[in-house]
Design a protein around this motif. Structure first.
Motif, PDB file in Angstrom:
ATOM      1  N   THR A 173     -43.689  98.526 -91.516  1.00  0.00           N
ATOM      2  CA  THR A 173     -42.545  97.797 -90.972  1.00  0.00           C
ATOM      3  C   THR A 173     -41.670  97.263 -92.108  1.00  0.00           C
ATOM      4  O   THR A 173     -40.441  97.429 -92.088  1.00  0.00           O
ATOM      5  N   LEU A 174     -42.293  96.630 -93.089  1.00  0.00           N
ATOM      6  CA  LEU A 174     -41.543  96.076 -94.213  1.00  0.00           C
ATOM      7  C   LEU A 174     -40.904  97.174 -95.061  1.00  0.00           C
ATOM      8  O   LEU A 174     -39.797  97.002 -95.574  1.00  0.00           O
ATOM      9  N   GLU A 175     -41.577  98.326 -95.187  1.00  0.00           N
ATOM     10  CA  GLU A 175     -41.006  99.456 -95.927  1.00  0.00           C
ATOM     11  C   GLU A 175     -39.706  99.931 -95.295  1.00  0.00           C
ATOM     12  O   GLU A 175     -38.805 100.412 -95.992  1.00  0.00           O
ATOM     13  N   ARG A 176     -39.581  99.788 -93.990  1.00  0.00           N
ATOM     14  CA  ARG A 176     -38.363 100.173 -93.278  1.00  0.00           C
ATOM     15  C   ARG A 176     -37.262  99.110 -93.398  1.00  0.00           C
ATOM     16  O   ARG A 176     -36.162  99.306 -92.901  1.00  0.00           O
ATOM     17  N   GLY A 177     -37.618  97.978 -93.973  1.00  0.00           N
ATOM     18  CA  GLY A 177     -36.654  96.895 -94.092  1.00  0.00           C
ATOM     19  C   GLY A 177     -36.544  96.046 -92.846  1.00  0.00           C
ATOM     20  O   GLY A 177     -35.594  95.275 -92.695  1.00  0.00           O
ATOM     21  N   TRP A 178     -37.501  96.190 -91.939  1.00  0.00           N
ATOM     22  CA  TRP A 178     -37.497  95.412 -90.708  1.00  0.00           C
ATOM     23  C   TRP A 178     -38.268  94.116 -90.874  1.00  0.00           C
ATOM     24  O   TRP A 178     -39.155  94.005 -91.714  1.00  0.00           O
ATOM     25  N   ARG A 179     -37.956  93.173 -90.013  1.00  0.00           N
ATOM     26  CA  ARG A 179     -38.742  91.948 -89.872  1.00  0.00           C
ATOM     27  C   ARG A 179     -39.633  92.128 -88.651  1.00  0.00           C
ATOM     28  O   ARG A 179     -39.305  92.877 -87.740  1.00  0.00           O
ATOM     29  N   ALA A 180     -40.760  91.429 -88.645  1.00  0.00           N
ATOM     30  CA  ALA A 180     -41.714  91.555 -87.539  1.00  0.00           C
ATOM     31  C   ALA A 180     -42.149  90.181 -87.068  1.00  0.00           C
ATOM     32  O   ALA A 180     -42.258  89.238 -87.856  1.00  0.00           O
ATOM     33  N   VAL A 181     -42.414  90.104 -85.785  1.00  0.00           N
ATOM     34  CA  VAL A 181     -43.067  88.938 -85.209  1.00  0.00           C
ATOM     35  C   VAL A 181     -44.335  89.459 -84.537  1.00  0.00           C
ATOM     36  O   VAL A 181     -44.312  90.500 -83.881  1.00  0.00           O
ATOM     37  N   VAL A 182     -45.441  88.762 -84.768  1.00  0.00           N
ATOM     38  CA  VAL A 182     -46.727  89.148 -84.189  1.00  0.00           C
ATOM     39  C   VAL A 182     -47.129  88.050 -83.225  1.00  0.00           C
ATOM     40  O   VAL A 182     -47.361  86.911 -83.624  1.00  0.00           O
ATOM     41  N   GLU A 183     -47.200  88.401 -81.941  1.00  0.00           N
ATOM     42  CA  GLU A 183     -47.611  87.437 -80.923  1.00  0.00           C
ATOM     43  C   GLU A 183     -49.078  87.651 -80.579  1.00  0.00           C
ATOM     44  O   GLU A 183     -49.505  88.781 -80.351  1.00  0.00           O
ATOM     45  N   VAL A 184     -49.822  86.553 -80.544  1.00  0.00           N
ATOM     46  CA  VAL A 184     -51.220  86.591 -80.129  1.00  0.00           C
ATOM     47  C   VAL A 184     -51.345  85.844 -78.804  1.00  0.00           C
ATOM     48  O   VAL A 184     -50.489  85.030 -78.461  1.00  0.00           O
ATOM     49  N   GLY A 185     -52.421  86.116 -78.094  1.00  0.00           N
ATOM     50  CA  GLY A 185     -52.596  85.523 -76.776  1.00  0.00           C
ATOM     51  C   GLY A 185     -53.006  84.065 -76.786  1.00  0.00           C
ATOM     52  O   GLY A 185     -52.839  83.363 -75.796  1.00  0.00           O
ATOM     53  N   ASP A 186     -53.524  83.585 -77.902  1.00  0.00           N
ATOM     54  CA  ASP A 186     -54.024  82.216 -77.971  1.00  0.00           C
ATOM     55  C   ASP A 186     -53.876  81.703 -79.404  1.00  0.00           C
ATOM     56  O   ASP A 186     -54.113  82.451 -80.350  1.00  0.00           O
ATOM     57  N   GLU A 187     -53.521  80.448 -79.562  1.00  0.00           N
ATOM     58  CA  GLU A 187     -53.332  79.874 -80.899  1.00  0.00           C
ATOM     59  C   GLU A 187     -54.567  80.002 -81.785  1.00  0.00           C
ATOM     60  O   GLU A 187     -54.451  80.084 -83.009  1.00  0.00           O
ATOM     61  N   SER A 188     -55.743  80.048 -81.176  1.00  0.00           N
ATOM     62  CA  SER A 188     -56.968  80.158 -81.978  1.00  0.00           C
ATOM     63  C   SER A 188     -57.045  81.482 -82.744  1.00  0.00           C
ATOM     64  O   SER A 188     -57.804  81.605 -83.693  1.00  0.00           O
ATOM     65  N   ALA A 189     -56.251  82.477 -82.354  1.00  0.00           N
ATOM     66  CA  ALA A 189     -56.249  83.773 -83.046  1.00  0.00           C
ATOM     67  C   ALA A 189     -55.324  83.786 -84.263  1.00  0.00           C
ATOM     68  O   ALA A 189     -55.372  84.728 -85.063  1.00  0.00           O
ATOM     69  N   LEU A 190     -54.506  82.748 -84.440  1.00  0.00           N
ATOM     70  CA  LEU A 190     -53.549  82.736 -85.546  1.00  0.00           C
ATOM     71  C   LEU A 190     -54.225  82.632 -86.913  1.00  0.00           C
ATOM     72  O   LEU A 190     -53.880  83.374 -87.828  1.00  0.00           O
ATOM     73  N   ASP A 191     -55.163  81.708 -87.075  1.00  0.00           N
ATOM     74  CA  ASP A 191     -55.801  81.522 -88.386  1.00  0.00           C
ATOM     75  C   ASP A 191     -56.583  82.752 -88.847  1.00  0.00           C
ATOM     76  O   ASP A 191     -56.442  83.165 -90.003  1.00  0.00           O
ATOM     77  N   PRO A 192     -57.403  83.377 -88.000  1.00  0.00           N
ATOM     78  CA  PRO A 192     -58.093  84.596 -88.460  1.00  0.00           C
ATOM     79  C   PRO A 192     -57.125  85.729 -88.820  1.00  0.00           C
ATOM     80  O   PRO A 192     -57.352  86.459 -89.778  1.00  0.00           O
ATOM     81  N   LEU A 193     -56.033  85.836 -88.078  1.00  0.00           N
ATOM     82  CA  LEU A 193     -55.048  86.864 -88.380  1.00  0.00           C
ATOM     83  C   LEU A 193     -54.334  86.539 -89.697  1.00  0.00           C
ATOM     84  O   LEU A 193     -54.108  87.427 -90.537  1.00  0.00           O
ATOM     85  N   ASP A 194     -54.010  85.285 -89.902  1.00  0.00           N
ATOM     86  CA  ASP A 194     -53.418  84.835 -91.161  1.00  0.00           C
ATOM     87  C   ASP A 194     -54.343  85.192 -92.328  1.00  0.00           C
ATOM     88  O   ASP A 194     -53.908  85.754 -93.335  1.00  0.00           O
ATOM     89  N   ALA A 195     -55.621  84.898 -92.187  1.00  0.00           N
ATOM     90  CA  ALA A 195     -56.597  85.203 -93.242  1.00  0.00           C
ATOM     91  C   ALA A 195     -56.665  86.709 -93.501  1.00  0.00           C
ATOM     92  O   ALA A 195     -56.750  87.143 -94.657  1.00  0.00           O
ATOM     93  N   ALA A 196     -56.603  87.497 -92.437  1.00  0.00           N
ATOM     94  CA  ALA A 196     -56.663  88.956 -92.599  1.00  0.00           C
ATOM     95  C   ALA A 196     -55.467  89.475 -93.384  1.00  0.00           C
ATOM     96  O   ALA A 196     -55.606  90.386 -94.207  1.00  0.00           O
TER      97      ALA A 196
END
Length: 148
Positions: free
Chosen positions: A25-48
């Motif tokens: 996505t970034l190679e194409r010069g696009w911005r991305a938003v990643v939506e998760v179903g629950d706030e508890s999934a944000l920290d593990p995704l951030d760490a990944a």
């Protein structure tokens, strides 16, 4: 018309697949938003996104605070688009209900979770009349194959 891609995750979890798709996505010069179903999934995704590979970094932020517009990738637990993204990812329980004003939408669902598969089928039926949908499944060797 927004292009919507369904990614059926069976070989690897979203935390392993998403960073690779975000790099493209970034190679194409696009911005991305990643939506998760629950706030508890944000920290593990951030760490990944920080640790998925030693030689890479994906610039991102969490939430829709005052600095969110500065980040090329925003991780959110709601329907906001804080960084003016052209591409929206739905992962970890988030399900698309429309294409919105995005160039592309990517819906990633866990193929080992029967409820997630049911939600994906329902989303496919609901989105099909108004959008260009494709369905991708990962083979054991890691290659993605377009199935529909």
């Amino acid at each position: 018309m927004t292009e919507i891609l369904f990614y059926h995750l069976e070989q690897r979890p979203a935390e392993a697949v998403l960073p690779l798709l975000l790099e493209k996505t970034l190679e194409r010069g696009w911005r991305a938003v990643v939506e998760v179903g629950d706030e508890s999934a944000l920290d593990p995704l951030d760490a990944a996104l920080w640790t998925y590979r030693d030689d890479s970094f994906l610039p991102h932020g969490i939430g829709d605070g005052e600095r969110a517009a500065d980040h090329p990738i925003a991780l959110v637990a709601g329907q906001v688009n804080p960084n003016g993204a052209q591409l929206r990812f739905y992962a970890k329980g988030a399900v698309p209900s429309e294409g919105g004003d995005y160039e592309r939408v990517v819906y990633m669902f866990d193929g080992h979770d029967p409820d997630a598969v049911t939600r994906a089928r329902e989303a496919w039926k609901a989105l099909k009349p108004d959008h260009d949908l494709t369905y991708w499944q990962q083979e054991p060797n890691g290659k993605w194959v377009k199935k529909a």
